[in-house]
Scaffold this motif. Structure first.
Motif, PDB file in Angstrom:
ATOM      1  N   LEU A 182       0.486  -1.198  -0.250  1.00  0.00           N
ATOM      2  CA  LEU A 182      -0.503   0.478   0.173  1.00  0.00           C
ATOM      3  C   LEU A 182       0.651   1.054  -0.447  1.00  0.00           C
ATOM      4  O   LEU A 182       0.453   2.278  -0.831  1.00  0.00           O
ATOM      5  N   ASP A 183       1.604   1.340   0.647  1.00  0.00           N
ATOM      6  CA  ASP A 183       3.387   2.798   0.677  1.00  0.00           C
ATOM      7  C   ASP A 183       3.410   2.183  -0.892  1.00  0.00           C
ATOM      8  O   ASP A 183       3.651   3.447  -0.462  1.00  0.00           O
ATOM      9  N   SER A 184       3.335   1.731  -1.434  1.00  0.00           N
ATOM     10  CA  SER A 184       4.380   1.328  -2.562  1.00  0.00           C
ATOM     11  C   SER A 184       3.338   2.606  -3.556  1.00  0.00           C
ATOM     12  O   SER A 184       3.514   2.602  -4.721  1.00  0.00           O
ATOM     13  N   LEU A 185       2.404   1.785  -3.488  1.00  0.00           N
ATOM     14  CA  LEU A 185       1.626   2.492  -4.441  1.00  0.00           C
ATOM     15  C   LEU A 185       1.284   4.152  -4.443  1.00  0.00           C
ATOM     16  O   LEU A 185       0.683   4.829  -5.287  1.00  0.00           O
ATOM     17  N   ARG A 186       1.447   4.148  -2.403  1.00  0.00           N
ATOM     18  CA  ARG A 186       0.666   5.951  -2.700  1.00  0.00           C
ATOM     19  C   ARG A 186       2.526   6.700  -3.510  1.00  0.00           C
ATOM     20  O   ARG A 186       1.907   7.775  -3.623  1.00  0.00           O
ATOM     21  N   ARG A 187       3.249   5.721  -3.227  1.00  0.00           N
ATOM     22  CA  ARG A 187       4.355   5.939  -3.861  1.00  0.00           C
ATOM     23  C   ARG A 187       4.448   6.070  -5.402  1.00  0.00           C
ATOM     24  O   ARG A 187       4.694   7.838  -5.756  1.00  0.00           O
ATOM     25  N   LEU A 188       3.438   6.097  -6.023  1.00  0.00           N
ATOM     26  CA  LEU A 188       3.754   5.657  -7.099  1.00  0.00           C
ATOM     27  C   LEU A 188       2.763   6.518  -7.487  1.00  0.00           C
ATOM     28  O   LEU A 188       3.035   7.319  -8.419  1.00  0.00           O
ATOM     29  N   ARG A 189       1.463   6.586  -6.200  1.00  0.00           N
ATOM     30  CA  ARG A 189       0.917   7.444  -6.926  1.00  0.00           C
ATOM     31  C   ARG A 189       1.391   9.205  -6.708  1.00  0.00           C
ATOM     32  O   ARG A 189       0.766   9.971  -7.562  1.00  0.00           O
ATOM     33  N   SER A 190       2.187   9.575  -6.147  1.00  0.00           N
ATOM     34  CA  SER A 190       2.957  10.768  -5.457  1.00  0.00           C
ATOM     35  C   SER A 190       3.644  11.477  -7.196  1.00  0.00           C
ATOM     36  O   SER A 190       3.344  12.117  -7.547  1.00  0.00           O
ATOM     37  N   THR A 192       2.822  10.560 -10.054  1.00  0.00           N
ATOM     38  CA  THR A 192       1.757  10.671 -11.012  1.00  0.00           C
ATOM     39  C   THR A 192       0.951  12.301 -10.650  1.00  0.00           C
ATOM     40  O   THR A 192       1.221  12.716 -11.458  1.00  0.00           O
ATOM     41  N   ARG A 193       1.083  12.397  -9.325  1.00  0.00           N
ATOM     42  CA  ARG A 193       1.360  14.133  -8.724  1.00  0.00           C
ATOM     43  C   ARG A 193       1.789  15.356  -9.081  1.00  0.00           C
ATOM     44  O   ARG A 193       1.905  15.924 -10.132  1.00  0.00           O
ATOM     45  N   ASP A 194       3.427  14.624  -8.858  1.00  0.00           N
ATOM     46  CA  ASP A 194       4.212  15.820  -8.394  1.00  0.00           C
ATOM     47  C   ASP A 194       5.497  15.426  -9.381  1.00  0.00           C
ATOM     48  O   ASP A 194       6.357  15.888  -9.858  1.00  0.00           O
ATOM     49  N   ASP A 195       5.117  14.220 -10.567  1.00  0.00           N
ATOM     50  CA  ASP A 195       6.168  14.251 -11.348  1.00  0.00           C
ATOM     51  C   ASP A 195       5.375  14.300 -12.578  1.00  0.00           C
ATOM     52  O   ASP A 195       5.944  13.264 -14.023  1.00  0.00           O
ATOM     53  N   GLY A 196       4.226  14.260 -12.495  1.00  0.00           N
ATOM     54  CA  GLY A 196       3.905  13.831 -14.050  1.00  0.00           C
ATOM     55  C   GLY A 196       3.526  12.764 -14.810  1.00  0.00           C
ATOM     56  O   GLY A 196       3.932  12.620 -15.976  1.00  0.00           O
ATOM     57  N   VAL A 197       3.927  11.574 -14.091  1.00  0.00           N
ATOM     58  CA  VAL A 197       3.633  10.487 -14.789  1.00  0.00           C
ATOM     59  C   VAL A 197       2.591  10.304 -15.062  1.00  0.00           C
ATOM     60  O   VAL A 197       1.413   9.832 -14.194  1.00  0.00           O
ATOM     61  N   SER A 198       2.386   9.736 -16.215  1.00  0.00           N
ATOM     62  CA  SER A 198       1.036   9.331 -16.226  1.00  0.00           C
ATOM     63  C   SER A 198       1.072   7.759 -17.316  1.00  0.00           C
ATOM     64  O   SER A 198       0.297   7.300 -17.875  1.00  0.00           O
ATOM     65  N   THR A 199       2.111   7.278 -17.811  1.00  0.00           N
ATOM     66  CA  THR A 199       2.431   5.949 -18.854  1.00  0.00           C
ATOM     67  C   THR A 199       3.194   4.421 -17.816  1.00  0.00           C
ATOM     68  O   THR A 199       3.723   5.229 -16.717  1.00  0.00           O
ATOM     69  N   VAL A 200       2.664   3.986 -17.311  1.00  0.00           N
ATOM     70  CA  VAL A 200       2.585   3.180 -16.807  1.00  0.00           C
ATOM     71  C   VAL A 200       3.322   1.194 -17.758  1.00  0.00           C
ATOM     72  O   VAL A 200       2.299   1.137 -18.777  1.00  0.00           O
ATOM     73  N   LEU A 201       4.128   1.201 -17.613  1.00  0.00           N
ATOM     74  CA  LEU A 201       4.819  -0.095 -18.829  1.00  0.00           C
ATOM     75  C   LEU A 201       4.951  -0.936 -18.083  1.00  0.00           C
ATOM     76  O   LEU A 201       5.697  -1.959 -16.901  1.00  0.00           O
ATOM     77  N   PRO A 202       3.688  -1.984 -17.773  1.00  0.00           N
ATOM     78  CA  PRO A 202       4.252  -3.060 -16.617  1.00  0.00           C
ATOM     79  C   PRO A 202       5.059  -4.253 -17.156  1.00  0.00           C
ATOM     80  O   PRO A 202       5.132  -4.619 -18.180  1.00  0.00           O
ATOM     81  N   GLY A 203       5.229  -4.754 -16.218  1.00  0.00           N
ATOM     82  CA  GLY A 203       5.850  -6.394 -16.224  1.00  0.00           C
ATOM     83  C   GLY A 203       4.732  -7.353 -16.837  1.00  0.00           C
ATOM     84  O   GLY A 203       5.288  -8.139 -17.740  1.00  0.00           O
ATOM     85  N   HIS A 204       3.071  -7.255 -17.231  1.00  0.00           N
ATOM     86  CA  HIS A 204       2.474  -8.481 -17.994  1.00  0.00           C
ATOM     87  C   HIS A 204       1.405  -7.423 -17.969  1.00  0.00           C
ATOM     88  O   HIS A 204       1.020  -6.579 -18.017  1.00  0.00           O
ATOM     89  N   GLY A 205       1.558  -7.985 -19.924  1.00  0.00           N
ATOM     90  CA  GLY A 205      -0.138  -7.031 -19.754  1.00  0.00           C
ATOM     91  C   GLY A 205      -0.200  -5.807 -20.857  1.00  0.00           C
ATOM     92  O   GLY A 205       1.299  -5.117 -21.142  1.00  0.00           O
ATOM     93  N   PRO A 206      -0.869  -5.093 -21.314  1.00  0.00           N
ATOM     94  CA  PRO A 206      -0.467  -4.312 -22.036  1.00  0.00           C
ATOM     95  C   PRO A 206       0.052  -2.151 -21.105  1.00  0.00           C
ATOM     96  O   PRO A 206      -0.631  -2.302 -20.413  1.00  0.00           O
ATOM     97  N   VAL A 207       0.487  -1.883 -22.457  1.00  0.00           N
ATOM     98  CA  VAL A 207       0.950   0.277 -22.002  1.00  0.00           C
ATOM     99  C   VAL A 207      -0.442   0.321 -21.090  1.00  0.00           C
ATOM    100  O   VAL A 207      -1.474   0.905 -21.721  1.00  0.00           O
ATOM    101  N   LEU A 208      -0.631   1.367 -20.390  1.00  0.00           N
ATOM    102  CA  LEU A 208      -1.527   1.534 -19.510  1.00  0.00           C
ATOM    103  C   LEU A 208      -1.590   3.493 -19.941  1.00  0.00           C
ATOM    104  O   LEU A 208      -0.056   3.701 -19.065  1.00  0.00           O
ATOM    105  N   GLU A 209      -2.362   4.274 -20.014  1.00  0.00           N
ATOM    106  CA  GLU A 209      -2.164   5.518 -20.132  1.00  0.00           C
ATOM    107  C   GLU A 209      -2.711   6.154 -19.344  1.00  0.00           C
ATOM    108  O   GLU A 209      -2.340   7.482 -19.358  1.00  0.00           O
ATOM    109  N   ASP A 210      -3.528   5.698 -18.119  1.00  0.00           N
ATOM    110  CA  ASP A 210      -3.706   6.931 -16.580  1.00  0.00           C
ATOM    111  C   ASP A 210      -3.470   5.860 -15.817  1.00  0.00           C
ATOM    112  O   ASP A 210      -4.030   5.152 -14.994  1.00  0.00           O
ATOM    113  N   ALA A 211      -1.881   6.630 -15.360  1.00  0.00           N
ATOM    114  CA  ALA A 211      -0.815   6.179 -14.169  1.00  0.00           C
ATOM    115  C   ALA A 211      -2.052   6.264 -12.688  1.00  0.00           C
ATOM    116  O   ALA A 211      -2.571   5.419 -12.175  1.00  0.00           O
TER     117      ALA A 211
END
Ligand SMILES: [Zn+2]
Length: 278
Positions: A182-190, A192-211
């Motif tokens: 849960l802490d790691s998900l919150r770190r990733l969420r920050s 998206t909020r503070d560093d403009g991350v929008s694209t998820v390049l995952p280890g499985h499955g398709p690329v996502l554009e709404d991080a």
């Protein structure tokens, strides 16, 4: 590694394999399964115009795949200078030593047991090859050694198994811990909020554009599951397998062993939280 608890309304991206962003090229490994979705995404990451590349997660020990990764890099005009791992699960890391041999590279990972060469990976490290900037973000939870790699130049993050392109991931108890996750998900969420991350390049499955949307979905899903597990325990479902049969009744039975790991992680989390509150 997924528990495939895909819910309606979750974003779904496009096709795998090929150039996903200016810096990230995906080579899909031929290891599809209920646990690995379409297979493992091996990423060739390079600064545009540079002749040097980093390979993230060579994938399973499959000679054809490993050689295909190398020939794809060559076709792109890149020499592979480094191999890095998001974590040690075999579908990501088993082929690393052989790939390092084929490519003549070292392997950097958080877990010293997975490294080949002198260098590891840790919080705050920046992998810079041929002008590339790839920041190491520790994201324990799926496993203790899970890392994400942030590409600030294009607002993307390579997430390994911490966030998948489809479904949700397993918290692989006892190595993986829900509180950490849960802490790691919150770190990733920050990010998206503070560093403009929008694209998820995952280890499985398709690329996502709404991080941000995906991470919010993951947080909500974990909260829902945790509430279901808490209720099941209150109703007298005592063992992890009983809780799985009750809470994951809507999930394909082939995924129940993985779901049981997540349930064990949730039971441990609830026990710790209870002990903390007492
Ligand atoms: Zn994994």
């Amino acid at each position: 590694m997924t528990d495939a608890a895909s819910l309606p309304g979750q974003p779904r991206g496009g096709v795998l394999s090929g150039q996903a962003t200016a810096r990230a090229h995906c080579v899909l490994a031929p290891n599809p399964s209920a646990m690995t979705l379409d297979g493992t995404n091996t990423w060739i990451v390079a600064e545009p115009g540079s002749g040097s590349a980093v390979v993230v997660d060579p994938g399973p020990l499959d000679e054809g795949h490993l050689r295909h990764v190398l020939s794809t890099a060559e076709r792109l005009g890149k020499r592979v200078d480094l191999t890095v791992l998001t974590h040690g699960h075999p579908d990501h890391a088993e082929g690393a030593a052989r790939f390092a041999e084929l490519s003549g590279t070292s392997v950097r990972a958080l877990d010293p047991a997975l490294r080949l060469g002198d260098e590891g990976l840790a919080a705050g490290d920046v992998v810079s090859t041929g002008g590339l900037e790839m920041r190491v973000v520790p994201t324990p939870g799926h496993t203790a050694d899970s890392l994400c790699f942030h590409l600030p130049a294009e607002g993307a993050v390579l997430t390994g198994d911490t966030v998948l392109g489809r479904g949700t991931t397993v918290v692989a108890h006892p190595d993986g811990r829900l509180g950490d996750y849960l802490d790691s998900l919150r770190r990733l969420r920050s990010l998206t909020r503070d560093d403009g991350v929008s694209t998820v390049l995952p280890g499985h499955g398709p690329v996502l554009e709404d991080a941000q949307g995906v991470i919010d979905f993951y947080l909500a899903h974990r909260a829902d599951r945790l509430a279901q597990v808490e209720t099941a325990v209150a109703e007298g479902f005592g063992t992890a397998s009983e809780v799985v049969a009750h809470v994951y009744a809507d999930v394909d039975r082939s995924l129940w062993p993985a779901a049981e790991l997540s349930v064990r992680a949730q039971l441990a989390y609830l026990a710790e939280r209870g002990a903390g509150a007492a």
